[in-house]
Scaffold this active site. Structure first.
Site, mmCIF file in Angstrom:
data_model
loop_
_atom_site.group_PDB
_atom_site.id
_atom_site.type_symbol
_atom_site.label_atom_id
_atom_site.label_comp_id
_atom_site.label_asym_id
_atom_site.label_seq_id
_atom_site.Cartn_x
_atom_site.Cartn_y
_atom_site.Cartn_z
ATOM 1 C CE1 TYR A 204 -2.793 -3.352 1.088
ATOM 2 C CE2 TYR A 204 -4.240 -1.474 0.584
ATOM 3 C CZ TYR A 204 -4.220 -3.129 0.617
ATOM 4 O OH TYR A 204 -4.939 -3.828 0.348
ATOM 5 C CG ASN A 238 -6.318 -2.500 -6.003
ATOM 6 O OD1 ASN A 238 -6.514 -3.677 -5.488
ATOM 7 N ND2 ASN A 238 -6.838 -1.602 -5.602
ATOM 8 C CG HIS A 323 -6.448 -8.271 -5.689
ATOM 9 N ND1 HIS A 323 -5.878 -8.530 -4.438
ATOM 10 C CD2 HIS A 323 -6.898 -6.899 -5.623
ATOM 11 C CE1 HIS A 323 -5.947 -7.518 -3.785
ATOM 12 N NE2 HIS A 323 -6.636 -6.613 -4.366
ATOM 13 C CG HIS A 333 -13.428 -3.348 -4.064
ATOM 14 N ND1 HIS A 333 -13.061 -2.274 -4.701
ATOM 15 C CD2 HIS A 333 -13.075 -3.669 -2.961
ATOM 16 C CE1 HIS A 333 -12.059 -1.762 -3.761
ATOM 17 N NE2 HIS A 333 -12.115 -2.713 -2.862
ATOM 18 C CG HIS A 360 -10.348 -5.775 -4.657
ATOM 19 N ND1 HIS A 360 -9.308 -4.901 -4.523
ATOM 20 C CD2 HIS A 360 -11.234 -5.426 -5.430
ATOM 21 C CE1 HIS A 360 -9.498 -3.722 -5.395
ATOM 22 N NE2 HIS A 360 -10.954 -4.306 -6.088
ATOM 23 C CB VAL A 361 -13.954 -7.496 -0.450
ATOM 24 C CG1 VAL A 361 -15.088 -7.085 0.756
ATOM 25 C CG2 VAL A 361 -14.503 -7.194 -1.565
ATOM 26 C CG HIS A 362 -9.817 -4.077 2.835
ATOM 27 N ND1 HIS A 362 -9.504 -3.030 2.470
ATOM 28 C CD2 HIS A 362 -9.064 -4.879 1.695
ATOM 29 C CE1 HIS A 362 -8.821 -2.633 1.512
ATOM 30 N NE2 HIS A 362 -8.249 -3.851 1.116
HETATM 31 FE FE LIG Z 1 -7.129 -4.600 -3.663
#
Ligand SMILES: [Fe+2]
Length: 473
Positions: A204, A238, A323, A333, A360-362
């Site tokens: 990140y 991403n 991902h 998302h 991707h989805v936290h």
């Molecule tokens: Fe992501």
């Protein structure tokens, strides 16, 4: 004309409405699987400051740092060793030897640097050591001739249908205090993972001004305590794209490509972002959500040719990493994984993939075995249906990154969703033999041995029964 007069409801009317309301609110939660009612403190995730001990530099001038390993071939007999030196290039050599052996071998790697906006990287080394013996402990040393550091790893057992093997599964890790808790829980889980399936979004660094790439360095120092000792199988997310034309950076994946290697050529891939490996009883296929995958693209062509090559008598467990999730009942998302699902889902069902792991989805979510491949625009069959040949979809983007938890879920929980919870954590896939694997998810708030969600997974090729929906152990 009579004017209507409001009169207050009687006590009985109020009682009826309260009871009706309670019944309806329960019904909302009875549609799909289990939405966990675990209550956690929801706070913003904060990156650990650069002076934190987890980011500390190794002692000695130009000592190798950010050491990490990954599988270096298709079969598990090679390892790519990577590290960074800051002051000068130093040596590209890796010295390695078997446990209890005096016979030291040497391999030469390569070194490179890159620039990103106003940042210049250290000297990034990659060296592939080959022809290793299976199921063997090796020591290795980097920083030769200056301030060497020594690490070790275990090679996987020879590829075969009934060799047990245990994978850790981590996604969207980042470098917050929560990330550190997740990694600690993975390390201290009594069921020891032997390699990590990492489903994308590493550092990140792109959350910082100009994608401050010193946060790529700090992340690699943070995870070194695991990545130097066991291979992490990399998927790109991403946050690896790092495409920033406003600051002159127009080559996607530039920092990732320089820092992290994958053995993509060994599986006839043309890019490091999609590839396959065999490891023990498993065939792992890594896909790239952020590379083209439509018809006639290299990734599409590669996957079409790749899936029929999998020999389930050799590697019974067929696992896909990607991902962006294809099934996701959180309000984050929305539809991002949908076009890839439309392209590839029929193949995954046809080839009986066991599990698809995504990030991707936290948050965390595990699906039932469903597919949504019957729809042809006009027949109305646009809802997922239970499908014995379909994979289980697991979203595990809950590593602990700076963007915080995804807490907002769609209601009611859809039928296909077996279990979901918005907590940080990691998972373990403990493959026992060709028919059974024990899968468990571990939230950070629990003790190291506690299982928050689990299911005995039955192999799609050798034992294709539909599992019980699982749940908390
Ligand atoms: Fe992501």
């Amino acid at each position: 004309m009579a004017v209507p007069v409001f009169s207050p409801p009687s006590a009985f009317t109020v009682y009826v409405f309260v009871v009706l309301g309670l019944i309806l609110s329960q019904a909302v939660f009875c549609n799909g699987g289990l939405t966990s009612n675990f209550v956690r403190k929801v706070e913003n995730s904060v990156d650990m400051p650069l002076e934190s001990d987890v980011f500390s530099l190794p002692p000695g001038r130009n000592a190798p740092q950010q050491v990490h390993i990954t599988q270096g071939d298709h079969e598990g007999r090679a390892v790519i060793v990577s590290w960074v030196t800051m002051e000068d290039p130093g040596s590209n050599e890796v010295i390695y030897w078997k446990d209890k052996s005096e016979d030291k071998k040497s391999a030469q790697g390569s070194v490179s640097k890159y620039k990103y906006h106003d940042y210049t990287s250290g000297f990034i080394h990659h060296c592939t050591i080959k022809s290793l013996e299976h199921d063997t402990k090796y020591y290795y040393q980097v920083g030769i001739g200056q301030n060497p550091r020594t690490f070790w790893f275990m090679t996987p057992p020879k590829v075969g249908p009934d060799v047990p093997y245990t994978f850790g599964v981590i996604g969207d890790l980042g470098q917050t205090y929560d990330s550190n808790t997740t990694l600690t829980h993975y390390e201290r889980n009594p069921v020891k993972g032997q390699a990590v399936l990492f489903v994308g979004d590493l550092s990140y660094a792109d959350n910082y001004p100009n994608h401050d790439n010193t946060r790529w360095d700090s992340w690699a120092r943070f995870v070194e305590r695991s990545t130097a000792y066991q291979p992490w199988i990399w998927t790109t997310g991403n946050h690896e794209i790092d495409f920033a034309p406003e600051i002159g950076e127009t080559h996607p994946f530039k920092p990732f490509k320089h820092r992290y290697q994958t053995p993509y050529k060994a599986s006839n891939s043309t890019e490091p972002f999609w590839y396959s490996i065999k490891r023990g009883p498993a065939y792992i296929i890594v896909l790239s959500s952020y590379s083209a995958y439509g018809k006639y693209t290299p990734q599409h062509q590669w996957l079409e040719e790749e899936l029929p090559k999998v020999n389930r008598s050799e590697t019974p467990w067929l696992i896909v990493l990607v991902h962006s999730p294809w099934y996701n009942s959180y309000n984050y998302h929305y539809m991002e994984g949908e076009t890839m699902r439309v392209m590839f889902e029929p193949w995954l069902v046809q080839h009986k993939v066991d599990i698809v792991f995504s990030g991707h989805v936290h948050a965390y979510e595990r699906s039932k075995r469903v597919s949504n491949i019957g729809y042809n625009i006009i027949n109305g069959k646009c809802n997922p249906v239970e499908d014995k040949s379909a994979p289980i979809y697991i979203t595990i983007g809950d590593g602990g990154n700076i963007e915080g938890l995804a807490t907002n879920m769609t209601e009611p929980q859809p039928d296909y969703s077996a279990f979901r919870e918005a907590s940080f954590g990691h998972a373990i896939l403990d493959i026992k033999n060709r028919t059974h694997a024990f899968y468990s998810w571990h939230r950070n708030q629990d003790g190291y041995a506690v299982t928050a969600d689990s299911v005995w997974v039955c192999n799609r090729f050798w034992h294709p029964v539909v599992e019980s929906t699982g749940g908390r152990a």
